[in-house]
Design a protein around this motif. Structure first.
Motif, PDB file in Angstrom:
ATOM      1  N   MET A 130     -11.214  29.229  14.657  1.00 31.52           N
ATOM      2  CA  MET A 130     -12.148  30.119  13.985  1.00 31.52           C
ATOM      3  C   MET A 130     -11.776  31.582  14.181  1.00 31.52           C
ATOM      4  O   MET A 130     -12.610  32.479  14.051  1.00 31.52           O
ATOM      5  CB  MET A 130     -13.569  29.843  14.484  1.00 31.52           C
ATOM      6  N   SER A 131     -10.507  31.833  14.489  1.00 29.88           N
ATOM      7  CA  SER A 131     -10.051  33.210  14.668  1.00 29.88           C
ATOM      8  C   SER A 131     -10.100  33.966  13.352  1.00 29.88           C
ATOM      9  O   SER A 131     -10.135  33.368  12.272  1.00 29.88           O
ATOM     10  CB  SER A 131      -8.630  33.220  15.235  1.00 29.88           C
ATOM     11  N   ASP A 132     -10.092  35.289  13.450  1.00 29.87           N
ATOM     12  CA  ASP A 132     -10.189  36.125  12.263  1.00 29.87           C
ATOM     13  C   ASP A 132      -9.149  37.232  12.352  1.00 29.87           C
ATOM     14  O   ASP A 132      -9.176  38.047  13.284  1.00 29.87           O
ATOM     15  CB  ASP A 132     -11.594  36.716  12.139  1.00 29.87           C
ATOM     16  N   SER A 133      -8.246  37.251  11.388  1.00 26.64           N
ATOM     17  CA  SER A 133      -7.142  38.211  11.419  1.00 26.64           C
ATOM     18  C   SER A 133      -7.612  39.648  11.221  1.00 26.64           C
ATOM     19  O   SER A 133      -6.847  40.592  11.464  1.00 26.64           O
ATOM     20  CB  SER A 133      -6.113  37.850  10.343  1.00 26.64           C
ATOM     21  N   ARG A 134      -8.854  39.848  10.796  1.00 26.96           N
ATOM     22  CA  ARG A 134      -9.374  41.201  10.624  1.00 26.96           C
ATOM     23  C   ARG A 134      -9.690  41.876  11.950  1.00 26.96           C
ATOM     24  O   ARG A 134      -9.873  43.100  12.001  1.00 26.96           O
ATOM     25  CB  ARG A 134     -10.628  41.165   9.741  1.00 26.96           C
ATOM     26  N   VAL A 135      -9.767  41.091  13.022  1.00 28.81           N
ATOM     27  CA  VAL A 135     -10.160  41.610  14.329  1.00 28.81           C
ATOM     28  C   VAL A 135      -8.914  41.993  15.125  1.00 28.81           C
ATOM     29  O   VAL A 135      -8.016  41.176  15.322  1.00 28.81           O
ATOM     30  CB  VAL A 135     -10.981  40.565  15.094  1.00 28.81           C
ATOM     31  N   ALA A 136      -8.879  43.244  15.601  1.00 33.44           N
ATOM     32  CA  ALA A 136      -7.704  43.756  16.299  1.00 33.44           C
ATOM     33  C   ALA A 136      -7.826  43.709  17.815  1.00 33.44           C
ATOM     34  O   ALA A 136      -6.810  43.792  18.515  1.00 33.44           O
ATOM     35  CB  ALA A 136      -7.426  45.186  15.862  1.00 33.44           C
ATOM     36  N   ALA A 137      -9.046  43.601  18.349  1.00 39.16           N
ATOM     37  CA  ALA A 137      -9.220  43.655  19.801  1.00 39.16           C
ATOM     38  C   ALA A 137     -10.599  43.115  20.164  1.00 39.16           C
ATOM     39  O   ALA A 137     -11.474  42.956  19.303  1.00 39.16           O
ATOM     40  CB  ALA A 137      -9.065  45.088  20.313  1.00 39.16           C
ATOM     41  N   GLY A 138     -10.789  42.851  21.450  1.00 45.31           N
ATOM     42  CA  GLY A 138     -12.078  42.359  21.924  1.00 45.31           C
ATOM     43  C   GLY A 138     -12.456  42.956  23.265  1.00 45.31           C
ATOM     44  O   GLY A 138     -11.593  43.365  24.054  1.00 45.31           O
ATOM     45  N   THR A 173     -18.885  33.665  21.931  1.00 45.60           N
ATOM     46  CA  THR A 173     -18.931  33.775  20.469  1.00 45.60           C
ATOM     47  C   THR A 173     -17.837  34.704  19.977  1.00 45.60           C
ATOM     48  O   THR A 173     -17.082  34.371  19.055  1.00 45.60           O
ATOM     49  CB  THR A 173     -20.309  34.290  20.028  1.00 45.60           C
ATOM     50  N   ALA A 174     -17.726  35.878  20.586  1.00 46.38           N
ATOM     51  CA  ALA A 174     -16.712  36.847  20.168  1.00 46.38           C
ATOM     52  C   ALA A 174     -15.304  36.318  20.418  1.00 46.38           C
ATOM     53  O   ALA A 174     -14.387  36.565  19.624  1.00 46.38           O
ATOM     54  CB  ALA A 174     -16.924  38.172  20.903  1.00 46.38           C
ATOM     55  N   SER A 175     -15.122  35.577  21.511  1.00 41.19           N
ATOM     56  CA  SER A 175     -13.776  35.108  21.860  1.00 41.19           C
ATOM     57  C   SER A 175     -13.198  34.164  20.820  1.00 41.19           C
ATOM     58  O   SER A 175     -11.975  34.088  20.671  1.00 41.19           O
ATOM     59  CB  SER A 175     -13.790  34.427  23.233  1.00 41.19           C
ATOM     60  N   THR A 176     -14.048  33.453  20.091  1.00 40.30           N
ATOM     61  CA  THR A 176     -13.529  32.532  19.076  1.00 40.30           C
ATOM     62  C   THR A 176     -12.845  33.298  17.951  1.00 40.30           C
ATOM     63  O   THR A 176     -11.877  32.809  17.361  1.00 40.30           O
ATOM     64  CB  THR A 176     -14.646  31.648  18.498  1.00 40.30           C
ATOM     65  N   LEU A 177     -13.316  34.499  17.655  1.00 41.40           N
ATOM     66  CA  LEU A 177     -12.656  35.303  16.627  1.00 41.40           C
ATOM     67  C   LEU A 177     -11.337  35.875  17.127  1.00 41.40           C
ATOM     68  O   LEU A 177     -10.510  36.321  16.339  1.00 41.40           O
ATOM     69  CB  LEU A 177     -13.578  36.425  16.147  1.00 41.40           C
ATOM     70  N   LEU A 178     -11.141  35.865  18.446  1.00 40.22           N
ATOM     71  CA  LEU A 178      -9.881  36.311  19.036  1.00 40.22           C
ATOM     72  C   LEU A 178      -8.885  35.169  19.178  1.00 40.22           C
ATOM     73  O   LEU A 178      -7.735  35.410  19.587  1.00 40.22           O
ATOM     74  CB  LEU A 178     -10.128  36.930  20.414  1.00 40.22           C
TER      75      LEU A 178
END
Length: 307
Positions: A161-169, A141-146
């Motif tokens: 479904m990536s999100d530019s607000r996310v800087a790292a995982g 789930t988290a990887s899709t935002l990456l």
């Protein structure tokens, strides 16, 4: 041997459940736990996605540790949680994997409301420094935002479904490519066909050296695929002897913990906190110290490699 730490943990405040009204197709409002240190400002955010069946109340060995060391940690209860009791025949079940991603995106959208819901937290959160983390299904789930995607039936990468607000995982026990699924997994879990070529956001990927999944025909190396097949700025931590619970991160007394190992959990606490400090606070010193201590240990609990 655990990596030494000199950072004294802070008192943690927590609010649960914080309820976010959800769209009709979800059928249940989104319940969230928010935890943070009682003092300090400019706090980065870690949005955590639980593994199958868990809830916002799991994974205290990691989430409490992150909160005690300067991060606001937000944990959602996804629709697959045992606390909600959805049946396999529920019409929402086939798209739960997408609903999970929507849950994390909704948390990002509602960060101001979540901040306001915790007494004493308002004005102390840095909304520009955000990481996502997850374990098992939560890691996918988290990887899709990456930037990871899910392959369609014809092998075409699906929606971005990536999100530019996310800087790292921080991706813990993330399943590998879908070309080696068991017949059961291929039939019942079609979303388990991740595509990592577009997962460009920096991430720490953690794999267990003895993590033998009943969903794959391959061995523990399956869990290193996210590192092998994603573009650079990735780090892989392979924990020697660890199974899927990685020593007990869901909870030391949880039934899913088949390899209880407090030293292994302590190592994960220290390395993940150091990695988050490096990527969200732009402070590489704790990470360099933690990595060096692991590499120089005469009996290391794991190995690190980066690209």
């Amino acid at each position: 041997m655990p990596v030494p730490t000199t950072t004294r943990p802070a008192t943690v405040i927590s609010a649960r459940p914080v309820v976010l009204p959800s769209p009709p197709h979800r059928g249940e409002d989104l319940q969230v736990r928010v935890s943070a240190p009682a003092t300090g400002g400019d706090l980065p955010v870690v949005v955590f996605s639980h593994g199958f069946g868990w809830s916002m109340d799991g994974y205290a060995p990691l989430t409490d540790h992150w909160a005690a060391h300067g991060f606001v940690v937000v944990q959602s209860t996804h629709l697959d949680s045992r606390t909600l009791g959805l049946s396999a025949n529920d019409p929402r079940t086939p798209r739960i994997w997408r609903t999970r991603v929507e849950d994390l995106t909704r948390v990002l959208d509602e960060l101001p409301a979540l901040e306001a819901a915790v007494p004493g937290l308002r004005g102390r959160v840095d909304h520009s420094r955000i990481a996502v983390a997850g374990h098992s299904w939560g890691a996918q789930t988290a990887s899709t935002l990456l930037g990871a995607r899910v392959l369609d039936a014809d092998g075409t990468p699906g929606e971005d479904m990536s999100d530019s607000r996310v800087a790292a995982g921080v991706l813990l026990a993330l399943t590998g490519l879908g070309d080696s699924l068991t017949p059961f997994a291929a039939e019942h879990l079609p979303f388990m066909r991740p595509h990592f070529d577009t997962m460009t956001t920096p991430a720490l990927i953690v794999a267990g050296g003895n993590d033998q999944s009943h969903l794959s025909t391959r061995g523990p190396d399956w869990f290193t695929d996210p590192y092998t097949h994603s573009p650079g700025d990735k780090t892989l931590l392979t924990l020697h002897g660890a199974e899927h619970s990685l020593g007990g991160i869901p909870g030391r007394e949880a039934a899913e913990t088949t390899d209880e190992n407090p030293a292994r959990v302590a190592l994960l606490q220290q390395l993940t906190t150091a990695y988050l400090t490096h990527t969200l606070r732009n402070d590489p010193a704790p990470w360099k110290t933690a990595a060096a201590a692991l590499n120089q240990s005469p009996d290391p609990l794991g190995t690190l490699q980066s690209k």
